[in-house]
Design an enzyme around this catalytic site. Structure first.
Site, PDB file in Angstrom:
ATOM      1  N   TYR A   1       0.860  -1.194   0.000  1.00  0.00           N
ATOM      2  CA  TYR A   1       0.000   0.000   0.000  1.00  0.00           C
ATOM      3  C   TYR A   1       0.896   1.244   0.000  1.00  0.00           C
ATOM      4  O   TYR A   1       0.401   2.355  -0.166  1.00  0.00           O
ATOM      5  CB  TYR A   1      -0.937   0.038   1.216  1.00  0.00           C
ATOM      6  CG  TYR A   1      -1.927  -1.100   1.331  1.00  0.00           C
ATOM      7  CD1 TYR A   1      -2.122  -2.012   0.296  1.00  0.00           C
ATOM      8  CD2 TYR A   1      -2.684  -1.266   2.480  1.00  0.00           C
ATOM      9  CE1 TYR A   1      -3.024  -3.056   0.422  1.00  0.00           C
ATOM     10  CE2 TYR A   1      -3.596  -2.303   2.613  1.00  0.00           C
ATOM     11  CZ  TYR A   1      -3.749  -3.203   1.575  1.00  0.00           C
ATOM     12  OH  TYR A   1      -4.656  -4.236   1.704  1.00  0.00           O
TER      13      TYR A   1
ATOM     14  N   HIS B   1       0.705 -11.465   1.827  1.00  0.00           N
ATOM     15  CA  HIS B   1      -0.353 -10.742   1.127  1.00  0.00           C
ATOM     16  C   HIS B   1      -0.993 -11.565   0.009  1.00  0.00           C
ATOM     17  O   HIS B   1      -2.208 -11.555  -0.157  1.00  0.00           O
ATOM     18  CB  HIS B   1       0.222  -9.436   0.552  1.00  0.00           C
ATOM     19  CG  HIS B   1      -0.797  -8.388   0.288  1.00  0.00           C
ATOM     20  ND1 HIS B   1      -0.515  -7.047   0.381  1.00  0.00           N
ATOM     21  CD2 HIS B   1      -2.107  -8.454  -0.058  1.00  0.00           C
ATOM     22  CE1 HIS B   1      -1.613  -6.344   0.103  1.00  0.00           C
ATOM     23  NE2 HIS B   1      -2.586  -7.184  -0.179  1.00  0.00           N
TER      24      HIS B   1
END
Ligand SMILES: NC(=O)c1ccc[n+]([C@@H]2O[C@H](COP(=O)([O-])OP(=O)(O)OC[C@H]3O[C@@H](n4cnc5c(N)ncnc54)[C@H](OP(=O)(O)O)[C@@H]3O)[C@@H](O)[C@H]2O)c1
Length: 288
Positions: free
Chosen positions: A49, A107
């Site tokens: 992110y 992730h």
């Protein structure tokens, strides 16, 4: 509403958190500060992110004792493998300005994720992570890893909302005591969620909004949620799930909205794998 859930290693995790995907690095500190102000104590970020620093700044300046906060981050594919993942975990700790991550996830189920998991197990044993788990691991990939690794995943984060209730995965995860954490718990508004007549009817009956009904349903099912909003009034209303109960009939009506599969991301799709494998090269602002 029950405020926390006990993970399979005894760690207590808030049922409600604030997610920061696609929040620009320059905006992240402000929005996380607003979320903390609204009462959130759990923040979900990720290496990919590119805004972990903003989370670290906001929690550092908040004055909230570290023990009252719950920070989740995720190791990206470009950091896969034991050595690279270990380095990236230290980098995440530095960016988040903390000695430990509460929940550390892989992730995506691509690249050398066995190496990554070994690095996470080491970080867990060293006290750099209080719990470890996975994101976007489905079916056999999840079972294979859960069976083979010593530290059983505490959490799997999956696309979960009223249209994708992950009933099959919840059944598989139960065997390992693994908890489900919902990403996109409001389906990012997909499938006309905010215009859905069933949800509108239930919301009107309780004097609540559709987001509150969805989040109430999911948390009642024992699913951890991390809704995102950039608007303080929505952060506050999403957080406020007290003072109403869904009836059995209403829960049944919401269960019938389940399409039985995710809407946004199919992790068996080779095109998605290729896209994600090239993601960091394309989107990492540090690579400009
Ligand atoms: N592990 C993964 O691969 C993965 C993937 C995706 C997401 N995630 C995590 O999950 C978090 C949440 O998912 P998400 O951000 O994709 O989607 P989401 O929380 O389902 O939905 C966010 C969207 O809904 C709007 N919204 C929020 N509250 C609302 C309300 N009360 N009424 C109307 N609209 C509302 C927001 O717009 P406004 O800002 O205008 O309010 C935003 O566009 C992410 O931030 C991230 O931390 C993880």
């Amino acid at each position: 509403m029950k405020k926390t859930i006990t993970l399979n290693n005894g760690v207590e995790m808030p049922m409600m958190g604030y997610g920061v995907w696609q929040i620009a690095p320059t905006e992240c500190e402000r929005h996380v500060s607003e979320a903390l102000e609204a009462g959130y104590r759990s923040i979900d970020t990720a290496q990919a992110y590119y805004n972990e620093e903003g989370v670290g700044e906001a929690v550092g300046k908040s004055g909230i004792p570290r023990g009252e906060l719950f920070l989740t981050t995720k190791v990206w594919i470009s950091n896969a493998g034991e050595e690279k993942a270990a380095k990236s975990i230290d980098e995440s700790l530095r960016k988040l300005k903390t000695d430990y991550i509460d929940l550390l996830l892989i992730h995506q189920p691509f690249g050398d994720y066995y190496g990554t998991y070994r690095a996470m197990e080491k970080a867990y044993k060293e006290g750099k992570a209080r719990a470890i788990g996975l994101s976007n691991f489905y079916d056999a990939r999840f079972v294979d890893l859960a069976e083979n690794m010593e530290v059983k995943p505490a959490v799997v984060q999956l696309e979960t909302h009223v249209f994708s209730q992950q009933v099959r995965m919840r059944g598989l995860m139960e065997e390992y005591g693994t908890r489900l954490m919902a990403w996109s718990p409001l389906a990012r508004g997909m499938n006309n969620l905010f215009g859905n007549e069933t949800l509108q009817g239930i919301a009107a009956r309780h004097g609540k909004d559709i987001a509150q009904v969805c989040l109430k349903f999911l948390t009642d099912e024992g699913i951890i949620v991390i809704p995102q909003s950039t608007k303080p009034e929505r952060m506050a209303s999403n957080f406020d799930l007290d003072g109403f109960e869904l009836s059995d009939d209403e829960r049944e009506a919401i269960r019938r909205l389940d399409a039985g599969h995710p809407l946004a991301a199919d992790f068996n799709d080779p095109a998605l794998a290729k896209y994600l494998l090239g993601y960091d090269e394309q989107f990492n602002p540090a690579k400009d």
